[in-house]
Design a protein around this motif. Structure first.
Motif, PDB file in Angstrom:
ATOM      1  N   ILE A  71       0.609  -1.170  -0.250  1.00 18.44           N
ATOM      2  CA  ILE A  71      -0.217  -0.123   0.073  1.00 18.44           C
ATOM      3  C   ILE A  71       1.070   1.363   0.326  1.00 18.44           C
ATOM      4  CG2 ILE A  71      -1.426   1.780   1.284  1.00 18.44           C
ATOM      5  CD1 ILE A  71      -2.637  -1.335   2.256  1.00 18.44           C
ATOM      6  N   GLU A  72       0.683   2.099  -0.752  1.00 22.38           N
ATOM      7  CA  GLU A  72       1.078   4.097  -1.108  1.00 22.38           C
ATOM      8  C   GLU A  72      -0.041   4.540  -0.130  1.00 22.38           C
ATOM      9  OE1 GLU A  72       1.868   5.832  -4.728  1.00 22.38           O
ATOM     10  OE2 GLU A  72       3.093   3.907  -5.166  1.00 22.38           O
ATOM     11  N   ASP A 110      -8.912  -6.609  -6.279  1.00 24.92           N
ATOM     12  CA  ASP A 110      -8.768  -4.960  -7.703  1.00 24.92           C
ATOM     13  C   ASP A 110      -9.635  -4.051  -6.906  1.00 24.92           C
ATOM     14  OD1 ASP A 110      -8.269  -7.666  -9.230  1.00 24.92           O
ATOM     15  OD2 ASP A 110     -10.427  -7.539  -9.234  1.00 24.92           O
ATOM     16  N   LEU A 111      -9.663  -3.930  -5.267  1.00 25.12           N
ATOM     17  CA  LEU A 111      -9.491  -2.307  -5.317  1.00 25.12           C
ATOM     18  C   LEU A 111      -8.339  -1.634  -5.471  1.00 25.12           C
ATOM     19  CD1 LEU A 111     -11.658  -1.823  -1.708  1.00 25.12           C
ATOM     20  CD2 LEU A 111     -12.430  -2.080  -4.763  1.00 25.12           C
ATOM     21  N   THR A 112      -8.311  -0.174  -6.281  1.00 25.69           N
ATOM     22  CA  THR A 112      -7.155   0.188  -6.576  1.00 25.69           C
ATOM     23  C   THR A 112      -6.580   1.470  -5.160  1.00 25.69           C
ATOM     24  OG1 THR A 112      -8.196   2.244  -8.191  1.00 25.69           O
ATOM     25  CG2 THR A 112      -7.245   0.185  -8.793  1.00 25.69           C
ATOM     26  N   HIS A 113      -7.596   2.194  -4.717  1.00 24.32           N
ATOM     27  CA  HIS A 113      -7.842   3.201  -4.070  1.00 24.32           C
ATOM     28  C   HIS A 113      -8.703   2.703  -2.655  1.00 24.32           C
ATOM     29  CE1 HIS A 113      -6.155   5.366  -7.778  1.00 24.32           C
ATOM     30  NE2 HIS A 113      -5.411   6.507  -6.434  1.00 24.32           N
ATOM     31  N   VAL A 114      -8.097   3.294  -1.969  1.00 20.22           N
ATOM     32  CA  VAL A 114      -9.376   3.424  -0.748  1.00 20.22           C
ATOM     33  C   VAL A 114      -9.004   5.295  -0.129  1.00 20.22           C
ATOM     34  CG1 VAL A 114      -9.132   3.093   2.033  1.00 20.22           C
ATOM     35  CG2 VAL A 114      -8.648   1.204   0.540  1.00 20.22           C
ATOM     36  N   GLY A 163      -1.860  -0.967  -3.947  1.00 17.27           N
ATOM     37  CA  GLY A 163      -3.106  -0.127  -3.679  1.00 17.27           C
ATOM     38  C   GLY A 163      -2.704   1.252  -3.802  1.00 17.27           C
ATOM     39  N   ILE A 164      -3.453   1.938  -3.418  1.00 19.69           N
ATOM     40  CA  ILE A 164      -2.967   3.727  -2.622  1.00 19.69           C
ATOM     41  C   ILE A 164      -4.518   3.653  -1.559  1.00 19.69           C
ATOM     42  CG2 ILE A 164      -3.096   5.923  -3.290  1.00 19.69           C
ATOM     43  CD1 ILE A 164      -2.033   4.809  -6.004  1.00 19.69           C
ATOM     44  N   SER A 165      -4.036   4.104  -0.964  1.00 19.58           N
ATOM     45  CA  SER A 165      -4.628   4.975   0.604  1.00 19.58           C
ATOM     46  C   SER A 165      -4.825   6.360   0.561  1.00 19.58           C
ATOM     47  CB  SER A 165      -4.267   4.132   1.559  1.00 19.58           C
ATOM     48  OG  SER A 165      -4.597   4.592   2.569  1.00 19.58           O
ATOM     49  N   ILE A 166      -5.714   7.342   0.852  1.00 20.08           N
ATOM     50  CA  ILE A 166      -5.610   8.461   0.556  1.00 20.08           C
ATOM     51  C   ILE A 166      -5.745   9.388   1.530  1.00 20.08           C
ATOM     52  CG2 ILE A 166      -5.627  10.852  -0.262  1.00 20.08           C
ATOM     53  CD1 ILE A 166      -5.457   9.576  -3.893  1.00 20.08           C
ATOM     54  N   SER A 167      -5.024   9.588   2.521  1.00 18.09           N
ATOM     55  CA  SER A 167      -6.158  10.529   3.702  1.00 18.09           C
ATOM     56  C   SER A 167      -6.169  12.282   2.524  1.00 18.09           C
ATOM     57  CB  SER A 167      -5.918  10.413   5.033  1.00 18.09           C
ATOM     58  OG  SER A 167      -5.135   8.997   5.568  1.00 18.09           O
ATOM     59  N   PHE A 168      -7.578  12.750   3.144  1.00 18.89           N
ATOM     60  CA  PHE A 168      -8.047  13.775   3.263  1.00 18.89           C
ATOM     61  C   PHE A 168      -7.627  14.497   4.535  1.00 18.89           C
ATOM     62  CE2 PHE A 168     -11.233  13.303  -0.949  1.00 18.89           C
ATOM     63  CZ  PHE A 168      -9.939  13.301  -1.962  1.00 18.89           C
TER      64      PHE A 168
END
Ligand code: AMP
Length: 499
Positions: free
Chosen positions: A217-218, A310-314, A340-345
């Motif tokens: 995970i990135e 196959d989820l590309t993002h969280v 996969g990529i996990s992006i926090s706002f």
């Protein structure tokens, strides 16, 4: 495959694993399978979902079941219906080449009469949610007196969901000499109590959280205003059209609102949260699995047990306080060896959360910019143009009307017409007011909890103006063949050099 063989699994299982393209065991499988295949002691596996723990207990369980014995030999307890169904599906698949073993999932939210009927058939493995199981035991549809294996999956979540009493009760119905295998992501004191009370000298295997979160995970974060979050999310989606993502919100209300906002502007999104009936949840999950939905907007609890590869993002639309929630959420992507990529706002005052995750989970975050408005405009315009080119409405349209409109446009050239349409569309893209979303910066941690909430008059909680159709008007129009230009749009046909 050799590695699975070394763990002691039989040929029929190895054949299925090959078909499933499970080439090598995951960490929990490597450690747990040999112990559970042969062992005579209780077992504790500390591992998250997504680590392959269903196969870690499921394969040895199937190997140990005696198909010629018609009694219920194994019980798997799971916190949610979704997880229960997934476990049952996986066990059915794993046992494909074995002598027939009957596996049945029973759970609340579905007709009990059908489950009672199904249980009339000898069922060697029952997968159950705790409340429904107690109902079935009371109605004498389930007998656990010959139980040999009890698996508690996501035990911490079962307790979080308030199943403590039910677990105690179920355990009281089972023979003392059975083996108990407990899986949990965390080890809160309530679980320790269960272990002490019901398990005997358990062998413990721990899959380090940091190994698990870290590998594929990135971790990224973007600093932005709360009121820009929706637009930011849309930009990330637009820039990555292949995206399949789960977007996490903290509350049911936020989840519902965000899904509705996305839907309004024509993204394929839906919400899953605890207020939905089981039927509604199943429908949403079914659509997501079929790829009918690109985005699933979820609360933490509802997302338990979502098993979608196959989820590309969280996306963490709202960032959790607790690092175990972060781990669990992020673990929805990068499953089964994929990236996969996990992006926090985060807003300017939430930087401390990221630093806390970095420290506690031993992971690194990278700050990312929200995709640039010009680039997004260009992508959206390309999509718009593509849609027009792909639209073939000639048969549906009234010839007279076409003639009339053609006459109306006869005074301007094709170039002018394109320019005017483009100008209208650019206005509808709604990028002008908040073009650069990267203006927010991190502020001192100490002021956490202070101001910084987006103004709400006239706009919804994510900053889209409720009264304006925003991008949705545009995309709806062009998807339906661009039938109608609004009067607002007409006013804006004077060319603005925006793009
Ligand atoms: P689980 O943690 O059991 O929910 O598993 C997560 C996902 O990983 C599931 O979709 C499994 O099918 C997949 N999986 C489990 N073990 C393996 C393996 N050894 N190799 C590849 N995929 C696996």
């Amino acid at each position: 495959m050799g590695k699975f063989k070394q763990l002691g699994l039989s040929k029929p299982i190895l054949k299925v694993l090959e078909e499933l393209e499970f080439t090598k065991p995951t960490e929990i499988q490597e450690q747990a399978i040999p112990l559970l295949l042969e062992g005579h002691s209780d077992f504790i596996g500390l591992a998250q979902t997504g680590t392959g723990k269903t196969a870690a207990f499921g394969l040895p369980l199937l190997e140990r079941i005696d198909p010629s014995n018609r009694s219920t030999q194994a019980l798997v307890l799971a916190p949610t219906r979704e997880l229960g169904q997934q476990i049952a599906e996986q066990l059915e698949t794993f046992s494909k080449y074995m002598e027939k073993v009957n596996v049945l999932a029973v759970y609340g939210g579905a007709a009990i009469s059908n489950q009672i009927r199904a249980l009339k058939k000898p069922t060697q493995v029952i997968i159950a949610t705790p409340g429904r199981l107690i109902d079935l035991i009371k109605r004498k549809a389930v007998f656990l007196d010959e139980l040999e294996y009890l698996v508690m999956d996501e035990a911490d979540e079962m307790l979080n969901m308030g199943f403590k009493k039910e677990l105690d009760k179920i355990l009281s119905y089972t023979p003392v000499e059975k083996l108990t295998w407990l899986f949990s992501a965390t080890m809160p004191s309530e679980i320790k109590k269960i272990v002490k009370k019901y398990m005997e000298d358990p062998v413990e295997v721990k899959i380090d959280v940091k190994n698990k979160v870290n590998t594929n995970i990135e971790h990224q974060f973007a600093v932005l205003k709360r009121s820009d979050k929706l637009e930011a999310l849309c930009r990330f989606i637009d820039i990555y059209p292949e995206m399949r993502a789960v977007v996490f919100c903290r509350t049911k209300r936020d989840t519902q609102e965000l899904a509705e906002s996305l839907l309004q502007i024509n993204y394929k999104a839906d919400a899953i949260h605890g207020d939905l009936s089981q039927k509604q949840r199943d429908r949403v999950m079914g659509r997501f699995k079929k790829n009918d939905l690109q985005l699933l907007i979820a609360t933490d609890v509802a997302a338990r047990g979502i098993d979608v590869n196959d989820l590309t993002h969280v996306f963490h639309f709202t960032v959790p306080d607790d690092e175990s929630y972060y781990t669990h959420r992020s673990g929805r992507t990068a499953r089964a060896g994929k990236k996969g990529i996990s992006i926090s706002f985060i807003n300017g005052r939430e930087g401390y959360k990221i630093r806390n995750f970095e420290k506690k989970l031993k992971i690194n975050f990278q700050q990312v910019e929200i995709p640039d408005a010009d680039k997004i405009a260009s992508i959206r315009i390309e999509k718009w143009a593509e849609n027009i080119l792909m639209t073939n409405q000639s048969e549906r349209l009234n010839a007279k009307l076409v003639k009339k409109v053609s006459k109306l446009f006869s005074s301007i050239s094709k170039e002018e017409l394109i320019e005017n349409l483009l100008s209208i569309q650019l206005d509808q893209l709604n990028l002008g007011s908040n073009k650069d979303l990267n203006t927010e910066t991190e502020k001192s941690d100490r002021k956490e909890g202070g101001r910084g909430r987006g103004g709400r008059s006239g706009s919804n909680r994510y900053g889209r103006d409720r009264r304006s159709k925003g991008r949705s008007g545009g995309s709806k129009n062009h998807r339906k063949g661009n039938k109608k230009a609004t009067s607002d749009s007409k006013k804006s046909t004077k060319k603005k050099k925006r793009y």
